[in-house]
Design an enzyme around this catalytic site. Structure first.
Site, short mmCIF file in Angstrom:
data_model
loop_
_atom_site.label_atom_id
_atom_site.label_comp_id
_atom_site.label_asym_id
_atom_site.label_seq_id
_atom_site.Cartn_x
_atom_site.Cartn_y
_atom_site.Cartn_z
N GLU A 52 0.89 -1.08 0.13
CA GLU A 52 0.20 -0.13 -0.02
C GLU A 52 0.81 1.10 -0.07
OE1 GLU A 52 -3.07 0.01 2.83
OE2 GLU A 52 -4.09 -2.00 2.23
N GLU A 76 -5.61 -11.33 -1.64
CA GLU A 76 -6.19 -11.26 -0.67
C GLU A 76 -7.84 -11.21 -1.07
OE1 GLU A 76 -5.29 -7.75 1.80
OE2 GLU A 76 -3.16 -7.99 1.38
C1 XIL Z 1 -6.13 -7.34 7.67
C2 XIL Z 1 -6.62 -8.58 8.68
O1 XIL Z 1 -7.52 -9.23 8.11
C3 XIL Z 1 -7.50 -8.17 9.96
O2 XIL Z 1 -7.35 -9.17 10.81
C4 XIL Z 1 -6.63 -7.01 10.69
O3 XIL Z 1 -7.34 -6.71 12.01
C5 XIL Z 1 -6.14 -5.89 10.10
O4 XIL Z 1 -5.59 -6.30 8.61
N1 XIL Z 1 -4.73 -5.43 3.53
C6 XIL Z 1 -3.68 -5.95 3.57
C7 XIL Z 1 -3.96 -7.17 4.90
O5 XIL Z 1 -2.65 -6.00 3.22
O6 XIL Z 1 -3.01 -7.28 5.77
C8 XIL Z 1 -5.28 -6.60 5.74
O7 XIL Z 1 -5.58 -7.58 6.66
C9 XIL Z 1 -6.46 -6.15 5.02
C10 XIL Z 1 -6.00 -5.10 4.01
#
Ligand code: XIL
Length: 380
Positions: A169, A275
């Protein structure tokens, strides 16, 4: 007198909160072992992954563990590798959860993704990182700490983790083009160059990924492409661009994903969907501050999700996998952000609700989205 069962169940359910009702949904004999295995259907091209919660050994039930080992050939630690979880106190690394994940992955013949070396978002690092005793640290000290962290992680898991989200990010499509954070304030906007060079030096064989959100959005895609090109021009190796793909029903992303994979391939970079989940409750109202108060009250499917909504969800998953399979030589991996709806972050982000964004429901039963993906993969 014996009470009519359905009446007493109804009375019982009436007194429970919405979220606990879901836990009472009948346990179907999901028999995940008898389902087609996505990992087998895809044959490693692409890898099919899942994010795994910290303390997965306790948090996942037997059915979820069976799904994890049978369906997926890649795992990503959902949280335990993030700097703020791994090293809350300076000098005290808690490697236990990652070690257990790596061990489990080995037993299941799964690859492991290192997620993530640097998350360019304020709050996604330990408090001590930018401090030096009672004062602010200087940039030299901060970089020394970043360097030590990256060396420690990548060296420890060399040969066991072959794919790293080096940076997460960084890009903003509006001015100044990157997300201003403590990392950019202390290290300057060019710190990604140093970071990628360092990662390549430590593990020349590892796949190095730049990971970001909403990459399917054409404007962001352009900005991300320009950023990765600038890294390449500065002599960095970037093997993969990760598109987080936190999608929602109604998203029409097939065409954009198709061109995204091709555009990235044109600069010699493969794509990964890192994701993936598909929210069944639109988040659009949440992002508008005016409609946010109403948005956060939404919890339309507290007990189960209607079939027509699950069908719409399957359409979105279908469009992603259509584009992936049409370009499969340029796609490294598709990772779902969780295993079943029970543990999905979408139940809490960006507001609390009972959500249904993944391929398996709370009782570990496969959903229409699972079957639509299996069908596409089986056609290969
Ligand atoms: C998220 C997790 O799923 C949650 O459990 C945590 O509270 C916050 O982070 N982008 C990413 C991930 O790269 O690491 C994030 O994961 C979701 C958004």
């Amino acid at each position: 007198m014996i009470k009519n069962i359905s009446t007493s169940r109804r009375t019982f359910l009436h007194g429970l909160s919405a979220s606990s009702l879901v836990a009472l949904a009948p346990r179907l004999s999901a028999a995940p072992m008898q389902l087609p295995a996505l990992r087998q259907l895809a044959g490693g091209h692409p890898l099919i992954g899942a994010a795994v919660p910290t303390h997965f050994d306790k948090r996942l039930n037997a059915q979820e563990k069976a799904i994890l080992s049978s369906q997926f050939d890649s795992v990503t630690p959902e949280n335990c590798m993030k700097w703020q979880s791994l090293c809350r106190k300076q000098g005290e690394y808690n490697f236990g959860p990652i070690d257990r994940l790596v061990e489990m992955a080995k037993a299941n013949k799964q690859k492991v993704v290192g997620h993530t070396l640097i998350f360019n978002r304020d709050g996604n690092y330990p408090d001590w990182l930018f401090r030096d005793g009672g004062k602010e640290a200087d940039s030299k000290l901060v970089w020394k700490r970043v360097e030590a962290h990256v060396v420690k992680l990548m060296t420890r898991y060399k040969g066991r983790i072959d794919s790293w989200d080096v940076l997460n990010e960084f890009v903003e499509s509006h001015d100044p083009g990157y997300r201003v954070t403590d990392f950019t304030r202390f290290l300057g906007k060019d710190y990604p160059v140093r970071l990628f060079k360092l990662a390549a030096e430590i593990d020349p064989k590892a796949k190095l990924t730049y990971n970001d959100f909403a990459v399917e959005n054409p404007k962001r895609q352009k900005a991300i492409l320009a950023f990765v090109r600038s890294l390449q021009d500065s002599g960095c190796r970037v093997d993969v661009i990760g598109s987080q793909s936190h999608l929602e029903i109604g998203d029409d992303v097939g065409k954009n994903i198709n061109s995204m994979i091709k555009n990235f391939a044109a600069i010699g970079v493969r794509s990964a969907f890192t994701e993936l989940d598909v929210d069944v409750i639109s988040r659009k109202l949440f992002w508008n501050p005016k409609t946010r108060p109403a948005a956060v009250l939404q919890n339309p499917y507290p007990v189960s999700c209607p079939d027509e909504v699950l069908q719409q969800q399957a359409k979105v998953y279908h469009s992603v996998f259509e584009a992936v399979m049409a370009n499969r030589k340029n796609v490294d991996r598709v990772t779902m952000w969780g295993i079943t709806d029970r543990n999905s972050w979408l139940n809490n982000w960006p507001w609390k609700r009972v959500n249904h964004g993944l391929l398996f429901d709370r009782a570990s039963a496969p959903k229409p989205a699972f079957h639509s993906i299996a069908k596409i993969l089986a056609r290969r």
